[in-house]
Scaffold this motif. Structure first.
Motif, short mmCIF file in Angstrom:
data_model
loop_
_atom_site.label_atom_id
_atom_site.label_comp_id
_atom_site.label_asym_id
_atom_site.label_seq_id
_atom_site.Cartn_x
_atom_site.Cartn_y
_atom_site.Cartn_z
N ALA A 212 29.24 79.17 6.03
CA ALA A 212 30.22 79.85 6.88
C ALA A 212 31.26 80.61 6.06
N LEU A 213 31.69 80.04 4.94
CA LEU A 213 32.75 80.64 4.12
C LEU A 213 32.26 81.78 3.24
N THR A 214 31.00 81.71 2.79
CA THR A 214 30.50 82.70 1.84
C THR A 214 29.47 83.65 2.43
N GLY A 215 28.90 83.27 3.59
CA GLY A 215 27.86 84.12 4.17
C GLY A 215 26.48 83.87 3.60
N ARG A 216 26.31 82.82 2.75
CA ARG A 216 25.00 82.53 2.17
C ARG A 216 24.84 81.03 1.99
N ILE A 217 23.60 80.58 1.90
CA ILE A 217 23.36 79.17 1.64
C ILE A 217 23.40 78.94 0.13
N PRO A 218 23.77 77.73 -0.31
CA PRO A 218 24.00 77.50 -1.74
C PRO A 218 22.75 77.42 -2.59
N PHE A 219 21.63 77.01 -2.01
CA PHE A 219 20.42 76.83 -2.81
C PHE A 219 19.25 77.58 -2.16
N ILE A 231 18.54 71.31 -5.41
CA ILE A 231 19.50 70.55 -4.62
C ILE A 231 19.87 69.25 -5.33
N SER A 232 18.90 68.62 -5.99
CA SER A 232 19.14 67.33 -6.63
C SER A 232 19.82 67.46 -7.98
N GLU A 233 19.64 68.59 -8.68
CA GLU A 233 20.10 68.68 -10.07
C GLU A 233 21.12 69.79 -10.33
N ASP A 234 20.98 70.94 -9.68
CA ASP A 234 21.81 72.10 -10.01
C ASP A 234 23.10 72.11 -9.21
N GLU A 235 24.12 72.74 -9.80
CA GLU A 235 25.36 72.98 -9.07
C GLU A 235 25.30 74.38 -8.45
N PRO A 236 25.76 74.53 -7.23
CA PRO A 236 25.74 75.86 -6.62
C PRO A 236 26.82 76.76 -7.21
N ILE A 237 26.70 78.05 -6.97
CA ILE A 237 27.79 78.97 -7.32
C ILE A 237 29.03 78.53 -6.56
N ALA A 238 30.15 78.44 -7.25
CA ALA A 238 31.39 77.97 -6.61
C ALA A 238 31.77 78.89 -5.45
N VAL A 239 32.33 78.31 -4.40
CA VAL A 239 32.72 79.06 -3.21
C VAL A 239 33.62 80.23 -3.59
N ARG A 240 34.60 79.98 -4.44
CA ARG A 240 35.58 81.03 -4.76
C ARG A 240 35.03 82.08 -5.72
N ASP A 241 33.89 81.79 -6.37
CA ASP A 241 33.23 82.84 -7.14
C ASP A 241 32.57 83.85 -6.22
N LEU A 242 32.13 83.39 -5.06
CA LEU A 242 31.52 84.29 -4.08
C LEU A 242 32.54 84.90 -3.13
N THR A 252 37.68 73.19 -2.78
CA THR A 252 37.56 71.86 -3.37
C THR A 252 36.99 70.87 -2.37
N LEU A 253 37.42 70.96 -1.12
CA LEU A 253 36.89 70.09 -0.07
C LEU A 253 35.38 70.28 0.09
N VAL A 254 34.93 71.54 0.13
CA VAL A 254 33.51 71.81 0.28
C VAL A 254 32.72 71.24 -0.89
N ALA A 255 33.26 71.40 -2.10
CA ALA A 255 32.59 70.86 -3.28
C ALA A 255 32.48 69.33 -3.20
N ARG A 256 33.53 68.69 -2.69
CA ARG A 256 33.49 67.22 -2.55
C ARG A 256 32.44 66.80 -1.53
N LEU A 257 32.36 67.49 -0.41
CA LEU A 257 31.34 67.16 0.59
C LEU A 257 29.94 67.31 0.01
#
Length: 488
Positions: A212-219, A231-242, A252-257
């Motif tokens: 919802a925040l970036t317009g794209r799915i993380p993986f 999904i199990s190993e990689d970190e997604p592009i940070a929300v604020r980078d997009l 930060t909340l999204v990253a924690r979830l």
């Protein structure tokens, strides 16, 4: 009224009756079932009638799953959860009658309107979390939280739907071969890395908020095994980078979830709600002060000589680049005319020599190919990373350009509508494992259009390197005329 029977095709259901319901219009159709708007003739109220396909009725496992969904949904009563009225079978047709909810799915909203302002996204997330709190209290994990299962009404009311893969909160260890849910939104433990409990729904809520925040799915990946690994190993592009306009507390909340380990996520849906409330307070009270301090620091105290109007970080103008209270999203000092407002871009635009504004479109190419979206997303990230340009948030126009009959004309028109200094579009060619990307940089200057083309190629796994190479070429082409003009 003629009743439906086991042999009635689904497209002939409207106008017929089924066990006291008059079927009116189709609402949606999936692999195993279809949903119709219908009218409860006894109570004279609209309902959503989910009907199992005839071939599925004959499969005992599918029948049991359908009944499990009805039983699970009937256990939970909450304003943010769709209400199940009754389920049954008549004339060989299995059905489930549910509350009819007016609105659009979050999936459709994001597809048609692009990413959501962060306050709106957080409001939706909080209401979904309330629904999950009720489901978990009833002993159920939803296991398929995603935008397609979230209905948003015209008044902002949120309803969570589809308990088709819900299971008791038993901490069951999942086998990847017995996967249930939607892979792109499923947690690492759903993909086979551990026990599934209520925290798996919080991961899916985090992915939904990210979308919802970036317009794209993380993986994204080309096959299920690679998606599971990412999904199990990689970190997604940070929300604020997009999307740099999203306040840090919200990102930060999204990253924690979306923490890989369930123990690093909020322990319960109630805790997630408290975390959202805290993020909203911090973003509302502290974010403007942080932005103002950054502006003063970056401008070296000279900002007082500029009349800059504050833009709300929560609700950037449709089609405008990400700006937070007068601070350009990239972090460099902006040049924003005083007549700019959140509802209207500056009439003169940001001068080309200050910080060019780019609109990056999706790539034309094979339908369903994930690289068509992944490469422009990574290109946008790399272009914006150094703060030398501002990249517009992804919008519907970015998707429409790629499928237009005349792509270049559509790109130029969209760029001028957005007030962009340049548009990046292009196409993708696939040959087995090899991919070739061609992008066009269309610079829109005072009625004159300048055009550059660049290419990059590699295997599918070289997606980051290809995007980085294209970003470097694009930035060089943009900056070359700037240096020439600055020296003239």
């Amino acid at each position: 009224m003629e009743p439906v029977t086991e042999t009635t095709p689904l497209d002939r259901f409207p106008g017929k009756s089924l066990d006291g319901f008059l079927i009116e219009t189709p609402l949606g159709r999936g692999g195993m079932a279809a949903v119709f708007r219908a009218r409860d003739l006894a109570l004279n109220r609209p309902v959503a009638l989910k009907v199992l396909r005839s071939q599925a009725v004959r499969d005992s496992a599918t029948r049991e799953r359908f009944l499990d969904e009805a039983r699970a949904a009937a256990r939970v009563h909450h304003p943010n959860i769709i209400e199940t009225y009754r389920a049954g079978e008549t004339a060989g047709v299995m059905y489930m009658a549910m509350q009819y909810v007016n609105g659009r799915t979050l999936e459709k909203l994001l597809r048609n309107d692009g990413r959501m302002p962060w306050r709106n996204a957080l409001d939706v997330g909080r209401k979904v979390a309330r629904a999950l709190e009720a489901a978990h209290a009833a002993g159920l994990a939803h296991r398929d939280v995603k935008p397609a299962n979230i209905m948003v009404g015209p008044d902002g009311h949120v309803t969570v739907m589809d308990f088709g893969v819900a299971k008791p909160l038993a901490g069951e260890v999942m086998d990847a071969r017995q996967f249930a849910g939607t892979p792109e939104y499923a947690s690492p433990e759903q993909h086979g890395t551990g026990a599934v409990d209520g925290r798996t729904d919080l991961w899916s809520l985090g992915v939904t908020l990210y979308h919802a925040l970036t317009g794209r799915i993380p993986f994204v990946a080309e096959d299920a095994a690679e998606l599971r690994r990412r999904i199990s190993e990689d970190e997604p592009i940070a929300v604020r980078d997009l999307e740099p306009s999203v306040p840090l507390p919200v990102a930060t909340l999204v990253a924690r979830l979306m923490s890989k380990r369930p123990e690093d996520r909020p322990a319960t849906a109630r805790e997630a709600i408290r975390a959202m409330d805290a993020a909203l307070r911090r973003a509302t009270l502290k974010w403007p002060a942080v932005a103002a301090a950054a502006l003063l620091l970056l401008a070296g105290g000279a900002v007082a000589s500029h009349k800059i109007r504050a833009w709300r970080p929560a609700d950037p103008a449709p089609g405008s680049p990400s700006v937070v209270h007068g601070v350009a999203a990239s972090g460099s000092t902006p040049v924003i005319p005083a007549d700019a407002t959140p509802d209207r871009p500056p009439t003169q635009g940001v001068p080309w020599t200050a910080q060019p504004r780019l609109l990056v479109a999706e790539l034309s190419g094979p339908e369903g190919e994930w690289l068509r979206t992944a490469i422009p997303d990574l290109l946008s990230r790399d272009l914006a990373a150094g703060g030398r340009v501002v990249v517009f948030p992804k919008s519907r126009a970015c998707i429409d350009i790629a499928v237009a009959a005349d792509v270049e004309a559509a790109a130029e028109a969209a760029g001028r509508t957005h007030g962009a200094d340049a548009v990046v579009f292009g196409d993708l060619r696939i040959n087995g494992e090899r991919a070739q990307v061609r992008i066009v940089l269309l610079r829109l200057r005072s009625g004159k259009v300048l055009r550059n083309e660049f290419t990059a190629s590699g295997t599918r796994r070289d997606v980051n390197a290809m995007a980085a190479a294209l970003a470097e070429k694009t930035l060089k082409a943009i900056e070359a005329p700037l240096k020439k003009e600055e020296g003239s």
